[in-house]
Motif scaffolding. Sequence first.
Motif, short mmCIF file in Angstrom:
data_model
loop_
_atom_site.label_atom_id
_atom_site.label_comp_id
_atom_site.label_asym_id
_atom_site.label_seq_id
_atom_site.Cartn_x
_atom_site.Cartn_y
_atom_site.Cartn_z
N ARG A 193 -19.32 -44.38 23.25
CA ARG A 193 -19.03 -43.11 23.94
C ARG A 193 -18.81 -41.98 22.94
NH1 ARG A 193 -13.94 -44.47 26.91
NH2 ARG A 193 -13.94 -42.25 27.45
N LEU A 194 -18.09 -42.26 21.86
CA LEU A 194 -17.86 -41.24 20.84
C LEU A 194 -19.18 -40.85 20.17
CD1 LEU A 194 -14.62 -42.75 19.28
CD2 LEU A 194 -14.78 -40.47 20.30
N ASN A 195 -20.01 -41.83 19.89
CA ASN A 195 -21.29 -41.54 19.25
C ASN A 195 -22.17 -40.67 20.12
OD1 ASN A 195 -23.33 -41.98 17.12
ND2 ASN A 195 -24.41 -43.05 18.75
N SER A 196 -22.14 -40.90 21.44
CA SER A 196 -22.96 -40.10 22.35
C SER A 196 -22.37 -38.72 22.59
CB SER A 196 -23.14 -40.83 23.68
OG SER A 196 -21.90 -40.95 24.36
N SER A 197 -21.06 -38.57 22.31
CA SER A 197 -20.39 -37.29 22.57
C SER A 197 -20.43 -36.34 21.38
CB SER A 197 -18.92 -37.54 22.95
OG SER A 197 -18.82 -38.30 24.14
N LEU A 198 -20.53 -36.90 20.17
CA LEU A 198 -20.41 -36.09 18.97
C LEU A 198 -21.73 -36.03 18.22
CD1 LEU A 198 -16.98 -37.44 17.66
CD2 LEU A 198 -17.40 -35.42 19.08
N GLU A 199 -21.98 -34.88 17.60
CA GLU A 199 -23.22 -34.70 16.85
C GLU A 199 -22.98 -34.79 15.35
OE1 GLU A 199 -25.04 -31.10 18.12
OE2 GLU A 199 -25.49 -31.84 20.12
N ILE A 200 -21.92 -35.46 14.96
CA ILE A 200 -21.62 -35.68 13.55
C ILE A 200 -21.35 -37.17 13.34
CG2 ILE A 200 -20.72 -33.35 13.21
CD1 ILE A 200 -17.89 -34.59 13.27
N PRO A 201 -21.42 -37.64 12.10
CA PRO A 201 -21.18 -39.06 11.83
C PRO A 201 -19.74 -39.49 12.14
CG PRO A 201 -22.33 -38.04 10.00
CD PRO A 201 -21.88 -36.93 10.88
N LEU A 202 -19.60 -40.70 12.64
CA LEU A 202 -18.29 -41.30 12.86
C LEU A 202 -17.91 -42.11 11.62
CD1 LEU A 202 -18.70 -42.71 16.49
CD2 LEU A 202 -17.75 -40.50 15.79
N VAL A 203 -16.60 -42.14 11.33
CA VAL A 203 -16.10 -42.87 10.17
C VAL A 203 -15.10 -43.91 10.63
CG1 VAL A 203 -14.94 -42.67 7.94
CG2 VAL A 203 -16.37 -40.78 8.77
N LEU A 204 -15.26 -45.14 10.11
CA LEU A 204 -14.34 -46.22 10.44
C LEU A 204 -13.41 -46.45 9.26
CD1 LEU A 204 -13.61 -48.40 12.57
CD2 LEU A 204 -15.12 -49.96 11.30
N HIS A 205 -12.12 -46.12 9.44
CA HIS A 205 -11.11 -46.44 8.45
C HIS A 205 -10.51 -47.80 8.76
CE1 HIS A 205 -10.18 -42.19 6.72
NE2 HIS A 205 -11.42 -42.24 7.16
N GLY A 206 -9.84 -48.41 7.79
CA GLY A 206 -9.21 -49.70 8.03
C GLY A 206 -10.21 -50.82 8.22
N SER A 207 -11.38 -50.73 7.58
CA SER A 207 -12.45 -51.70 7.84
C SER A 207 -12.21 -53.05 7.19
CB SER A 207 -13.79 -51.13 7.36
OG SER A 207 -14.06 -49.88 7.97
N SER A 208 -11.24 -53.14 6.28
CA SER A 208 -10.94 -54.44 5.66
C SER A 208 -10.45 -55.45 6.68
CB SER A 208 -9.90 -54.27 4.55
OG SER A 208 -10.41 -53.55 3.46
N GLY A 209 -9.90 -54.97 7.79
CA GLY A 209 -9.41 -55.87 8.83
C GLY A 209 -10.43 -56.20 9.89
N VAL A 210 -11.69 -55.86 9.65
CA VAL A 210 -12.76 -56.05 10.64
C VAL A 210 -13.70 -57.15 10.15
CG1 VAL A 210 -14.64 -54.93 11.90
CG2 VAL A 210 -12.58 -53.63 11.30
N SER A 211 -14.01 -58.10 11.00
CA SER A 211 -14.91 -59.19 10.62
C SER A 211 -16.32 -58.67 10.37
CB SER A 211 -14.95 -60.26 11.72
OG SER A 211 -15.62 -59.76 12.87
N ASP A 212 -17.12 -59.47 9.68
CA ASP A 212 -18.49 -59.06 9.39
C ASP A 212 -19.28 -58.77 10.67
OD1 ASP A 212 -17.91 -59.39 6.74
OD2 ASP A 212 -19.08 -61.23 6.48
N ASP A 213 -19.15 -59.64 11.66
CA ASP A 213 -19.89 -59.44 12.90
C ASP A 213 -19.45 -58.16 13.61
OD1 ASP A 213 -21.38 -61.70 12.51
OD2 ASP A 213 -20.16 -62.97 13.82
N GLU A 214 -18.12 -57.92 13.63
CA GLU A 214 -17.60 -56.71 14.26
C GLU A 214 -18.04 -55.47 13.49
OE1 GLU A 214 -14.36 -56.23 16.87
OE2 GLU A 214 -16.20 -57.19 17.56
N LEU A 215 -18.04 -55.58 12.17
CA LEU A 215 -18.44 -54.45 11.33
C LEU A 215 -19.91 -54.13 11.53
CD1 LEU A 215 -16.83 -52.76 9.30
CD2 LEU A 215 -17.80 -54.17 7.48
N ARG A 216 -20.71 -55.16 11.58
CA ARG A 216 -22.14 -54.96 11.79
C ARG A 216 -22.41 -54.32 13.15
NH1 ARG A 216 -23.22 -59.86 11.16
NH2 ARG A 216 -23.44 -59.86 8.89
N LEU A 217 -21.70 -54.79 14.16
CA LEU A 217 -21.88 -54.22 15.50
C LEU A 217 -21.40 -52.78 15.56
CD1 LEU A 217 -22.74 -54.64 18.40
CD2 LEU A 217 -20.49 -55.64 18.88
N ALA A 218 -20.28 -52.48 14.88
CA ALA A 218 -19.77 -51.11 14.86
C ALA A 218 -20.79 -50.17 14.23
CB ALA A 218 -18.45 -51.05 14.10
N ALA A 219 -21.44 -50.62 13.16
CA ALA A 219 -22.48 -49.80 12.53
C ALA A 219 -23.65 -49.60 13.46
CB ALA A 219 -22.93 -50.46 11.23
#
Length: 293
Positions: A193-219
């Motif tokens: 929803r954020l990606n479709s609402s904003l015309e600028i890149p989104l940034v994920l902070h705190g990514s060390s606590g995110v699994s590889d699969d979750e990180l890949r999906l978030a990207a």
Amino acid sequence: MPLLSTADLMGEAQHTQHAVAAFNVITLEHAEGIALGAERTGMPAILQISENAVKYHGSPYAIAAASAAVARNSSARISLHLDHITDPSLAYLAPELSVSSVMYDGAALPYEENVRRTREVVEWGHQRGIWIEAELGEIGGKDGAHAPGVRTDPDEARQFVQATGVAALAVAVGSSHAMTSKTASLDHDLIRRLNSSLEIPLVLHGSSGVSDDELRLAAQEGMVKINIGTSLNLAFTAAARRYLNDNPLGTDPRKYLRASRDAVSEVAAHTLMTLATARCPIPGGPHAVTRQA
């Protein structure tokens, strides 16, 4: 290789639809390890220096100069970034530090004050070609402002971006700073929803606590800049501890710092390869135009 600008790396990421990893630098060994990881994978990377790291060193000049030297002597494509800067006077040192981007953090301020100060930094950055990232509401783990379950509101985010003109926005979608285990559960519907609402890149902070699969999906769902810090420190410290436990009479710091640097390189390379396998959509949808500072 000459230092690249973060704006160029982010533009390249959007063109190729791949996220960019931004790694926090505390010591020279961090910077060297990250650069080695980027060289091994052939992927670009952002070296970022936080305000806390600046406080540790007592000044931004030495660690920024060292990071710039590492980048310039590396075959990898690397830019320098100032991270979580709450003091605008530090942000304004970016040009003389060879830093091309700043994350100005006014998230602890009341909303209107955050907008005002962020807009001032953005206007300063526009005049000097400095790419400005901001944050709306603190990411979980920083002073407790984002308790579990608190999320960025897409409508408020859109208003904030329009009011400030920032080039990228860090959003709260379930990750937290300083997590030592990969147990974060991201709100993927909100990311979309954020990606479709904003015309600028989104940034994920705190990514060390995110699994590889979750990180890949978030990207894949729209996170374009992925910040990594704690996982580097966990690897750095564990490697030093192993060496010193195995060599209790050892006194040469080069021995355990080499182990720590190698461990940082492994984490950086692993993260970069994880993101290399994920394609992310253009912010704001297929016809969006991204604004850059």
